[in-house]
Design a protein around this motif. Sequence first.
Motif, PDB file in Angstrom:
ATOM      1  N   ALA A   1      20.878  -6.927 -16.826  1.00  0.00           N
ATOM      2  CA  ALA A   1      20.184  -6.334 -17.972  1.00  0.00           C
ATOM      3  C   ALA A   1      20.590  -4.883 -18.193  1.00  0.00           C
ATOM      4  CB  ALA A   1      18.673  -6.440 -17.779  1.00  0.00           C
ATOM      5  N   ASP A   2      20.831  -4.137 -17.123  1.00  0.00           N
ATOM      6  CA  ASP A   2      21.263  -2.741 -17.280  1.00  0.00           C
ATOM      7  C   ASP A   2      22.606  -2.657 -17.993  1.00  0.00           C
ATOM      8  OD1 ASP A   2      19.114  -1.285 -16.043  1.00  0.00           O
ATOM      9  OD2 ASP A   2      19.792  -2.036 -14.116  1.00  0.00           O
ATOM     10  N   ALA A   3      23.522  -3.563 -17.637  1.00  0.00           N
ATOM     11  CA  ALA A   3      24.824  -3.583 -18.306  1.00  0.00           C
ATOM     12  C   ALA A   3      24.678  -3.975 -19.773  1.00  0.00           C
ATOM     13  CB  ALA A   3      25.761  -4.551 -17.596  1.00  0.00           C
ATOM     14  N   ALA A   4      23.745  -4.899 -20.055  1.00  0.00           N
ATOM     15  CA  ALA A   4      23.499  -5.283 -21.452  1.00  0.00           C
ATOM     16  C   ALA A   4      22.927  -4.116 -22.241  1.00  0.00           C
ATOM     17  CB  ALA A   4      22.561  -6.483 -21.506  1.00  0.00           C
ATOM     18  N   LEU A   5      22.011  -3.357 -21.626  1.00  0.00           N
ATOM     19  CA  LEU A   5      21.468  -2.168 -22.294  1.00  0.00           C
ATOM     20  C   LEU A   5      22.578  -1.171 -22.594  1.00  0.00           C
ATOM     21  CD1 LEU A   5      19.019  -0.446 -23.243  1.00  0.00           C
ATOM     22  CD2 LEU A   5      19.013   0.539 -20.943  1.00  0.00           C
TER      23      LEU A   5
ATOM     24  N   MET B   1      12.258 -16.288 -25.297  1.00  0.00           N
ATOM     25  CA  MET B   1      11.599 -15.545 -26.382  1.00  0.00           C
ATOM     26  C   MET B   1      10.263 -14.968 -25.907  1.00  0.00           C
ATOM     27  SD  MET B   1      12.388 -18.205 -29.522  1.00  0.00           S
ATOM     28  CE  MET B   1      12.089 -19.676 -28.525  1.00  0.00           C
ATOM     29  N   GLU B   2       9.493 -15.773 -25.192  1.00  0.00           N
ATOM     30  CA  GLU B   2       8.197 -15.301 -24.695  1.00  0.00           C
ATOM     31  C   GLU B   2       8.374 -14.248 -23.610  1.00  0.00           C
ATOM     32  OE1 GLU B   2       4.043 -17.023 -22.725  1.00  0.00           O
ATOM     33  OE2 GLU B   2       5.434 -18.366 -23.762  1.00  0.00           O
ATOM     34  N   GLU B   3       9.347 -14.459 -22.730  1.00  0.00           N
ATOM     35  CA  GLU B   3       9.535 -13.530 -21.612  1.00  0.00           C
ATOM     36  C   GLU B   3      10.048 -12.175 -22.083  1.00  0.00           C
ATOM     37  OE1 GLU B   3       8.226 -14.265 -18.883  1.00  0.00           O
ATOM     38  OE2 GLU B   3       7.906 -16.371 -19.355  1.00  0.00           O
ATOM     39  N   VAL B   4      10.930 -12.155 -23.075  1.00  0.00           N
ATOM     40  CA  VAL B   4      11.396 -10.861 -23.564  1.00  0.00           C
ATOM     41  C   VAL B   4      10.265 -10.123 -24.264  1.00  0.00           C
ATOM     42  CG1 VAL B   4      12.288 -11.621 -25.821  1.00  0.00           C
ATOM     43  CG2 VAL B   4      13.289  -9.649 -24.692  1.00  0.00           C
ATOM     44  N   CYS B   5       9.420 -10.863 -24.977  1.00  0.00           N
ATOM     45  CA  CYS B   5       8.259 -10.229 -25.617  1.00  0.00           C
ATOM     46  C   CYS B   5       7.280  -9.699 -24.574  1.00  0.00           C
ATOM     47  CB  CYS B   5       7.558 -11.222 -26.542  1.00  0.00           C
ATOM     48  SG  CYS B   5       8.485 -11.627 -28.037  1.00  0.00           S
ATOM     49  N   ARG B   6       7.165 -10.414 -23.467  1.00  0.00           N
ATOM     50  CA  ARG B   6       6.300  -9.927 -22.386  1.00  0.00           C
ATOM     51  C   ARG B   6       6.837  -8.610 -21.837  1.00  0.00           C
ATOM     52  NH1 ARG B   6       5.675 -11.383 -16.688  1.00  0.00           N
ATOM     53  NH2 ARG B   6       7.215 -13.059 -16.880  1.00  0.00           N
ATOM     54  N   GLY B   7       8.156  -8.538 -21.641  1.00  0.00           N
ATOM     55  CA  GLY B   7       8.753  -7.292 -21.170  1.00  0.00           C
ATOM     56  C   GLY B   7       8.550  -6.155 -22.146  1.00  0.00           C
ATOM     57  N   VAL B   8       8.713  -6.437 -23.433  1.00  0.00           N
ATOM     58  CA  VAL B   8       8.485  -5.425 -24.466  1.00  0.00           C
ATOM     59  C   VAL B   8       7.040  -4.943 -24.423  1.00  0.00           C
ATOM     60  CG1 VAL B   8       8.379  -5.014 -26.957  1.00  0.00           C
ATOM     61  CG2 VAL B   8      10.318  -6.255 -25.977  1.00  0.00           C
ATOM     62  N   ALA B   9       6.095  -5.876 -24.306  1.00  0.00           N
ATOM     63  CA  ALA B   9       4.677  -5.518 -24.270  1.00  0.00           C
ATOM     64  C   ALA B   9       4.348  -4.676 -23.046  1.00  0.00           C
ATOM     65  CB  ALA B   9       3.821  -6.781 -24.286  1.00  0.00           C
ATOM     66  N   GLU B  10       4.931  -5.012 -21.909  1.00  0.00           N
ATOM     67  CA  GLU B  10       4.682  -4.248 -20.682  1.00  0.00           C
ATOM     68  C   GLU B  10       5.155  -2.805 -20.814  1.00  0.00           C
ATOM     69  OE1 GLU B  10       6.486  -6.373 -17.482  1.00  0.00           O
ATOM     70  OE2 GLU B  10       4.980  -7.984 -17.496  1.00  0.00           O
TER      71      GLU B  10
ATOM     72  N   VAL C   1      12.626 -10.533 -19.134  1.00  0.00           N
ATOM     73  CA  VAL C   1      11.588  -9.507 -18.993  1.00  0.00           C
ATOM     74  C   VAL C   1      12.229  -8.125 -18.838  1.00  0.00           C
ATOM     75  CG1 VAL C   1       9.707  -8.654 -17.545  1.00  0.00           C
ATOM     76  CG2 VAL C   1       9.888 -11.095 -18.027  1.00  0.00           C
ATOM     77  N   SER C   2      13.284  -8.062 -18.039  1.00  0.00           N
ATOM     78  CA  SER C   2      13.945  -6.787 -17.781  1.00  0.00           C
ATOM     79  C   SER C   2      14.572  -6.200 -19.040  1.00  0.00           C
ATOM     80  CB  SER C   2      15.012  -6.967 -16.694  1.00  0.00           C
ATOM     81  OG  SER C   2      15.650  -5.746 -16.408  1.00  0.00           O
ATOM     82  N   ILE C   3      15.299  -7.010 -19.811  1.00  0.00           N
ATOM     83  CA  ILE C   3      15.935  -6.453 -21.009  1.00  0.00           C
ATOM     84  C   ILE C   3      14.873  -6.083 -22.038  1.00  0.00           C
ATOM     85  CG2 ILE C   3      16.343  -8.652 -22.208  1.00  0.00           C
ATOM     86  CD1 ILE C   3      18.723  -5.605 -22.102  1.00  0.00           C
ATOM     87  N   GLY C   4      13.777  -6.836 -22.088  1.00  0.00           N
ATOM     88  CA  GLY C   4      12.685  -6.466 -22.985  1.00  0.00           C
ATOM     89  C   GLY C   4      12.089  -5.123 -22.620  1.00  0.00           C
ATOM     90  N   CYS C   5      11.835  -4.920 -21.330  1.00  0.00           N
ATOM     91  CA  CYS C   5      11.304  -3.635 -20.856  1.00  0.00           C
ATOM     92  C   CYS C   5      12.268  -2.498 -21.151  1.00  0.00           C
ATOM     93  CB  CYS C   5      11.037  -3.707 -19.350  1.00  0.00           C
ATOM     94  SG  CYS C   5       9.554  -4.593 -18.863  1.00  0.00           S
ATOM     95  N   LEU C   6      13.544  -2.714 -20.870  1.00  0.00           N
ATOM     96  CA  LEU C   6      14.539  -1.653 -21.052  1.00  0.00           C
ATOM     97  C   LEU C   6      14.689  -1.265 -22.518  1.00  0.00           C
ATOM     98  CD1 LEU C   6      17.287  -2.874 -18.556  1.00  0.00           C
ATOM     99  CD2 LEU C   6      15.980  -0.750 -18.385  1.00  0.00           C
TER     100      LEU C   6
END
Length: 213
Positions: free
Chosen positions: A199-203, A105-114, A83-88
């Motif tokens: 997730a911040d380091a991945a971003l 896959m679903e959780e990253v899409c949820r983060g993107v949608a948020e 969720v965090s990497i999707g949001c970022l």
Amino acid sequence: MALDLQLQLRFDLGSGQLHDARGRVFDPAARRWSQAAGALRGEPVSPAHALRWLQRDSGSPLRTPVAVIGTRTPTASQVAAAVSIGCLLAAHGVTVLCGGRSGVMEEVCRGVAEAGGLSIGLLPDDEPEAANPYVTVPLATGIGVARNALIARAACCLVAIGGGYGTLSEIAFALQFKRPVFLLEDAPVVDGAQACVDADAALDAVARVILRL
């Protein structure tokens, strides 16, 4: 390493230019650094800040997506990371590509949608209805797990969160295609992929790839 890069990058608000400590300026349209005349100008910025400028304000955003892959049965910490990497990524104007189904896959899409971003789900199924409810653009390929190679080929880089053999195959394809891979939360360890603490380091790592640092 991230701290060093933060000290090296400067953004000049007046000219709208991104500079580095080597006296180069970044061309967002070509995504290329070239030598610039004059002294280093502007305020210090992080790679993530520079990525946000590129994607949202430069007028020449990278349209190639970043893929996020991983396990279908995530732990609580893997859910949070997805969720965090999707949001970022979405907050920084990056399009996210994934397999479009459940788990990471679903959780990253949820983060993107948020975060109000765009996610693309490259489904193994024959029909788009198989997509999770958060995918912005479901693309039904009908080719089964062979779509793993398409995900790796289509992305500029990949972030893996947990995962088993399917994730491992995507990582292997990505490295074969010379796409950088960043690992989070017990993703399969493969020579050539880079582990990230969060997730911040991945971003930050994604930003360095996109900005060609």
